[in-house]
Every structure is written in C-alpha cells, then in structure tokens.
Scaffold this motif. Structure first.
Motif, short mmCIF file in Angstrom:
data_model
loop_
_atom_site.label_atom_id
_atom_site.label_comp_id
_atom_site.label_asym_id
_atom_site.label_seq_id
_atom_site.Cartn_x
_atom_site.Cartn_y
_atom_site.Cartn_z
N LEU A 1 -11.47 16.59 28.81
CA LEU A 1 -11.25 16.54 27.37
C LEU A 1 -11.18 15.11 26.83
O LEU A 1 -11.26 14.90 25.63
N GLY A 2 -11.01 14.12 27.73
CA GLY A 2 -10.96 12.74 27.29
C GLY A 2 -9.65 12.33 26.65
O GLY A 2 -9.61 11.36 25.88
N LEU A 3 -8.56 13.01 26.96
CA LEU A 3 -7.26 12.67 26.40
C LEU A 3 -6.65 11.49 27.14
O LEU A 3 -6.91 11.29 28.33
N ASP A 4 -5.83 10.71 26.45
CA ASP A 4 -5.15 9.62 27.13
C ASP A 4 -3.92 10.15 27.86
O ASP A 4 -3.57 11.33 27.75
N ALA A 5 -3.26 9.25 28.61
CA ALA A 5 -2.13 9.67 29.43
C ALA A 5 -1.00 10.25 28.59
O ALA A 5 -0.32 11.21 28.98
N GLN A 6 -0.78 9.67 27.40
CA GLN A 6 0.32 10.13 26.56
C GLN A 6 0.08 11.54 26.05
O GLN A 6 0.96 12.41 26.11
N LYS A 7 -1.12 11.82 25.56
CA LYS A 7 -1.43 13.15 25.04
C LYS A 7 -1.45 14.20 26.14
O LYS A 7 -0.96 15.32 25.95
N SER A 8 -2.01 13.85 27.30
CA SER A 8 -2.00 14.80 28.40
C SER A 8 -0.57 15.06 28.87
O SER A 8 -0.24 16.17 29.32
N GLY A 9 0.30 14.04 28.75
CA GLY A 9 1.71 14.24 29.08
C GLY A 9 2.37 15.24 28.16
O GLY A 9 3.18 16.06 28.59
N TYR A 10 2.03 15.19 26.86
CA TYR A 10 2.57 16.17 25.92
C TYR A 10 2.16 17.59 26.30
O TYR A 10 2.96 18.53 26.24
N ILE A 11 0.89 17.75 26.70
CA ILE A 11 0.40 19.08 27.06
C ILE A 11 1.07 19.56 28.35
O ILE A 11 1.43 20.74 28.48
N LEU A 12 1.23 18.65 29.31
CA LEU A 12 1.91 19.03 30.53
C LEU A 12 3.37 19.40 30.26
O LEU A 12 3.95 20.24 30.94
N THR A 13 3.95 18.78 29.24
CA THR A 13 5.30 19.15 28.83
C THR A 13 5.36 20.60 28.37
O THR A 13 6.33 21.32 28.64
N ALA A 14 4.29 21.05 27.69
CA ALA A 14 4.23 22.46 27.28
C ALA A 14 4.24 23.37 28.50
O ALA A 14 4.88 24.43 28.51
N MET A 15 3.55 22.95 29.55
CA MET A 15 3.55 23.73 30.78
C MET A 15 4.95 23.81 31.38
O MET A 15 5.42 24.88 31.77
N MET A 16 5.64 22.67 31.46
CA MET A 16 6.97 22.66 32.04
C MET A 16 7.96 23.43 31.16
O MET A 16 8.91 24.03 31.67
N LEU A 17 7.74 23.41 29.85
CA LEU A 17 8.57 24.21 28.96
C LEU A 17 8.39 25.69 29.28
O LEU A 17 9.35 26.47 29.28
N GLY A 18 7.14 26.08 29.59
CA GLY A 18 6.89 27.45 30.00
C GLY A 18 7.63 27.81 31.27
O GLY A 18 8.19 28.90 31.41
N VAL A 19 7.67 26.86 32.23
CA VAL A 19 8.40 27.11 33.48
C VAL A 19 9.89 27.30 33.21
O VAL A 19 10.51 28.26 33.68
N VAL A 20 10.47 26.39 32.43
CA VAL A 20 11.91 26.42 32.19
C VAL A 20 12.32 27.67 31.42
O VAL A 20 13.26 28.38 31.80
N VAL A 21 11.61 27.95 30.32
CA VAL A 21 11.98 29.09 29.48
C VAL A 21 11.79 30.41 30.24
O VAL A 21 12.66 31.29 30.22
N THR A 22 10.65 30.55 30.91
CA THR A 22 10.39 31.80 31.64
C THR A 22 11.37 31.98 32.78
O THR A 22 11.82 33.10 33.06
N SER A 23 11.71 30.88 33.46
CA SER A 23 12.69 30.96 34.54
C SER A 23 14.04 31.39 34.00
O SER A 23 14.72 32.24 34.60
N TRP A 24 14.45 30.84 32.87
CA TRP A 24 15.74 31.20 32.28
C TRP A 24 15.76 32.65 31.83
O TRP A 24 16.72 33.39 32.10
N VAL A 25 14.69 33.09 31.17
CA VAL A 25 14.62 34.48 30.71
C VAL A 25 14.61 35.44 31.88
O VAL A 25 15.31 36.46 31.88
N SER A 26 13.81 35.12 32.92
CA SER A 26 13.76 36.02 34.08
C SER A 26 15.12 36.11 34.75
O SER A 26 15.52 37.19 35.22
N ALA A 27 15.87 35.00 34.81
CA ALA A 27 17.21 35.04 35.40
C ALA A 27 18.13 35.96 34.61
O ALA A 27 18.91 36.72 35.19
N LYS A 28 18.03 35.89 33.27
CA LYS A 28 18.85 36.77 32.45
C LYS A 28 18.51 38.24 32.68
O LYS A 28 19.40 39.09 32.80
N VAL A 29 17.22 38.53 32.73
CA VAL A 29 16.79 39.92 32.91
C VAL A 29 17.20 40.43 34.30
O VAL A 29 17.69 41.56 34.45
#
Length: 538
Positions: free
Chosen positions: A308-336
């Motif tokens: 996609l030609g993104l710089d390190a900062q922008k790709s870091g933001y997108i990878l943050t979305a991935m880690m947010l998915g890990v954290v939120v899904t992990s927390w929700v699954s623990a509750k369930v």
C-alpha cells in the motif's frame, strides 16, 4: 516455583510495607512487564526501515526469531534460578540483561549484529514477566495477591495498543534505533526502585534440579528447526548437505530431548502432561495460533508499507487496530466464558476467522485500499483474541494443583516455538520470490539501489515513478500471497483439532486450589496468556 514451606497463609500479608509503598512497588513491577510486552510490539513497525538501513532481507524474520529463541530458552530456567539465588536477584539480573541487549540492538551496524543482540535482549525479556509473577506471589498471600493480577491485563492492553503506534512515531521522528533506546530510562528507574525498595521475607530455599541437558537440547532443536524452515529452498537447495544435516540434527535433538525429559528429576516439559487429551489439544492449538497469528505480524506490516506504500507511522496505526481487536475480543471472551463456564467454541471460531482473513489477504493487492486493509488486519486481531483466554482456561481447568505451573509454562513455550517457526517458514516462502522479482524489475533502474538480497526501503519505494512503484507493489503482493495461502490449510488443521476439545465446564476454584472466585481465576489466566501472546509477537 517457590518452596512449599515458604508459601504464606491465605489472607496474611507477607510484607509490612505501607499501602502506598506496596502499590508503588507493584506499579514498578508492572512497568517492567510493560517494557517486555512493549518491545514485542514496537519493533514490528520499524522492521521494514531496519531492512532498508541494514539490508539483510533474507534474514528479516530472524530479528523476531532470535528474540523468541532467547526468551523461550530462558523462561524455564529463571524459576529454578530464583529457588537457588532468590527472586529479587534473578529479577534484577534479567532486567539488566534486557537493558544491555536494548543498547546493543540500538547500536547494531549489520543485520547479523542486530539478530545476535536481539537474542541477548530476549534472554532478559524472558525473565521479566515470569519473575514479576513470582515476586507478587511471594510478596502477598494468594488471596491478597489475586487483586493485583488484573493489572497485568491492563498492562498487556496498554502495551499492545501503544506499541505499534509508538514504533511508527519513533521510527519516523527519531529513527528505528530509538525503538530500542526508549527502554533505557524506564528500565533504569525500575532497576533502581526494585534494587533499593523491594524487601522479601526470608524463606527456606530448596535445592533446585535444573534440567541443563533438557534446556540445551531444547535450544538446539528450536534453532535447528528455525534454520531448517528459513534456509530450505531459499539459501540452500532442499537436497544440499546443509539442509539434510539440519533436518537430521533437528530430529535427533527432538528425540534426545524427549528421552531426557523421561529421565530428568525436574524436566522442562513433563511428558506425563500429554496423557490429558485437553492439554495435548491446547498445545497443538496454541502452537498453530502462535505460528499463524503472531508469526504473521511482521509480514502484515511489510504488506502495509510496501504494497500500500504506507509509512511506518500509518502502518503502526493500522497495526494498533489489530491489537485493539486482540484486547477487546480477549476481554469479551473472558467475560462470556466466566458467565457460561464454557470455552469450547472460541478456538473453533478463532480458526475460522483466521482462515477467512488469510483468504482475503491472498486476493489483496495495491488496489485493495486502506479501508479494506484495516478490516482484514482487524480480522487477524479478532481471531487471535478469540482463543487467547479459552486455551489457557481449558488447559488449567483439567490440571491438578501440582501441575499448574508446568501446564502454563509448557503451553507458553509451545506457542512461542510456533511463533518462531512461523516467522522462519513465512520468510522462506516470501524470499523465494521477492528478491528475484525486485532485481528483475529494478536492477537496472537508474538511481535505485538494491541490496544483494533484493531489499528495498519504503522511502525508496516512495521515490519511484507511479508506474514503477505500482509494479513493485505488485511484486511484493505476489511474493506475500504464498504466505497467506499457506495459512489456510494450517488453520483448517487447527479447526479439526479444536472440534475435538471436550466441553468440560469450568470449576470455580480449580487452578488456584483455594476456592477463589472465577473473576480472580480469569485475571490469572489473562496474565499467563498475555505473556505468551505479547512477548512472542514481535
């Protein structure tokens, strides 16, 4: 890991420190854990820039693999060293090694040096998490210490969310070397506070039987398997003496390791654990989750930056979305799971989502666009979060009290092994196409410098004319497609294994042995799983 005679009584604090001093010490220990977890996340977004600076694209995966090997080999030893020399000394030593490794990584001048220094850093990082866990167990009674376990989940979430973005920002503003130097000020503060303030009660130390032969053979097997998956068909032909020697040596090391575990007084991996079907399936699924979910992170970053030609900062933001998915899904699954006492279907769903995400990425290219890329990356994060709590709880739910430490340690070790092998395996698949493709298109391009392995820095990609840049992006996309294609059969095998998990309802006090409530149990499981997921994921 502590001596049974030294275990404090339930509800009786083992320290006379004031509440403020105690909280300050625990917060300091959390900062140490944060550094260990952060280093796994922060490096990923800087790696393409590292390759552009130092070269060595064919060794790209070893920046992560070396870190994992160092940590994997060190983890089973730290607990035994704590028995011999005391927890505080071992913790101070581990953070000192981590900081020395960080400095050396920041000063590296070649890719080979960086890989070697990452091994040293990994050895230090491997002790930070496990030492903090044991220190809290020694500072407090089990019931009092349970309320601090929730801090680990918050620490993991903070590191997972801050790491990719911070890595991108530091790389863009100060250079990639600062993703290592940033550890120094916080690490120095932790070292001073712990060395000066931490006071542990006297305890009777027992003689620890460290399984040196097992640790040595395990390291040899891990290194051999990683070299085999990384070199076969790329650096050396499949039928070359080097590859055949690695294959024979790795198999021999694994066989000797298994034999050593049958005879060891205190083995690294007690083989009797595998008599439990649930534990065996958890190990298989954890290995696959590490192989796919964590082993792919570097290549997702490479795809974002060079397709996609993104710089390190922008790709870091997108990878943050991935880690947010890990954290939120992990927390929700623990509750369930805590509410239903059932974990069986989470690993099944995780493997399905992994397969869908890999299939989507295998058809993606420069025309995919940033919006869809965020969705695809988020799917990988969701898949990783779905199994993180379930696998740990499944293993511990059927384990006896005396085996809980071995169960968690073995599961963590196998997940880390899967991550290391995944990184090497995917590097071999990518490098088989990428170097020749870039040389064929850009080798004679005026003003474009390619390393001998075909590496191309993101800023060089940005300076190319639009038609050439697009063609190079297609070469990267085409080189990464075999990586995503390979993920699909692997996770489908994991899906089959997940379907054999028994739906054993969770016991309220099992795993702690003191009848603690389920929320405390989930906090401890989040603690163990955060270590395996976040440390290995770099």
């Amino acid at each position: 890991m502590a001596s049974p005679s030294a275990e404090p009584a339930i509800g009786a604090p083992t320290t006379s420190a004031s509440s403020a001093r105690t909280n300050a010490l625990v917060l300091t220990l959390m900062v140490a854990v944060f550094l260990s977890l952060l280093d796994s996340q922060i490096v990923a977004t800087a790696l393409p820039r590292v390759v552009g600076d130092l070269g060595g694209l064919d060794e790209f995966g070893w920046v992560t693999t070396g870190y994992l090997i160092g940590g994997s080999a060190a983890v089973p030893v730290y607990g035994k060293l704590g028995d011999l020399f005391g927890r505080k000394r071992v913790f101070v030593a581990s953070i000192a090694v981590f900081l020395v490794g960080s400095v050396l990584c920041g000063l590296a001048r070649t890719m080979s040096q960086l890989i070697a220094f990452r091994v040293i850093q990994g050895v230090g990082s491997g002790g930070l998490f496990i030492c903090v866990l044991v220190l809290i167990g020694e500072m407090f009674s089990p019931r009092e210490g349970a309320r601090y376990y929730g801090w680990f989940s918050l620490t993991f979430g903070a590191a997972a969310l801050a790491g990719p973005t911070l890595g991108g920002v530091l790389t863009e503003l100060a250079g990639w070397r600062w993703v290592f130097f940033v550890n120094l000020p916080l690490g120095a503060v932790v070292l001073v506070i712990v060395a000066s303030m931490l006071r542990l009660p006297a305890q009777a130390r027992k003689k620890a039987d460290i399984d040196y032969a097992g640790v040595f053979l395990l390291v040899v097997a891990i290194v051999g398997l990683n070299l085999l998956t990384g070199w076969a068909g790329v650096k050396y032909p499949w039928n070359s003496p080097v590859i055949l020697g690695l294959a024979v040596g790795s198999v021999l090391a694994v066989a000797l390791f298994v034999l050593s575990q049958r005879r060891a007084v205190d083995p690294v991996i007690p083989l009797r654990l595998f008599a439990d079907q649930t534990f065996t399936l958890v190990v298989i699924l954890g290995f696959i989750a590490g192989f796919v979910g964590l082993g792919l992170i570097n290549y997702l970053v490479l795809w974002l930056q060079n397709v996609l030609g993104l710089d390190a900062q922008k790709s870091g933001y997108i990878l943050t979305a991935m880690m947010l998915g890990v954290v939120v899904t992990s927390w929700v699954s623990a509750k369930v799971i805590g509410r239903t006492a059932s974990y069986r279907w989470f690993p099944v769903l995780s493997m399905v989502v992994f397969a869908v995400a890999a299939a989507l990425f295998s058809t993606a290219g420069p025309e995919t666009g940033v919006a869809l890329a965020i969705v695809y990356v988020l799917l990988f994060g969701i898949a990783g979060g779905l199994n993180s709590q379930a696998l740990s709880l499944a293993a511990r739910n059927t384990a006896s009290m005396q085996d809980i430490g071995s169960v968690q340690g073995t599961a963590t070790l196998m997940r880390q092994l899967g991550t290391g092998l995944g990184v090497s395996f995917f590097a071999a698949l990518m490098n088989a196409r990428l170097g020749n493709g870039l040389k064929g298109r850009l080798g004679g391009e005026s003003g474009v410098h390619l390393d001998k392995d075909g590496s191309l820095a993101p800023e060089v990609l940005g300076r190319l004319s639009e038609p050439v840049r697009r063609e190079v992006a297609e070469i990267y996309a085409d080189s990464l497609r075999p990586v995503f294609h390979a993920v699909i059969p692997i996770v489908l095998a994991g899906l089959v294994a997940a379907l054999f998990l028994k739906d054993v309802k969770l016991s309220g006090g099992h795993g702690h042995g003191h009848g603690d409530a389920e929320p405390e149990q989930l906090g401890d499981d989040a603690l163990g799983e955060a270590s395996s997921a976040a440390r290995s994921e770099s």
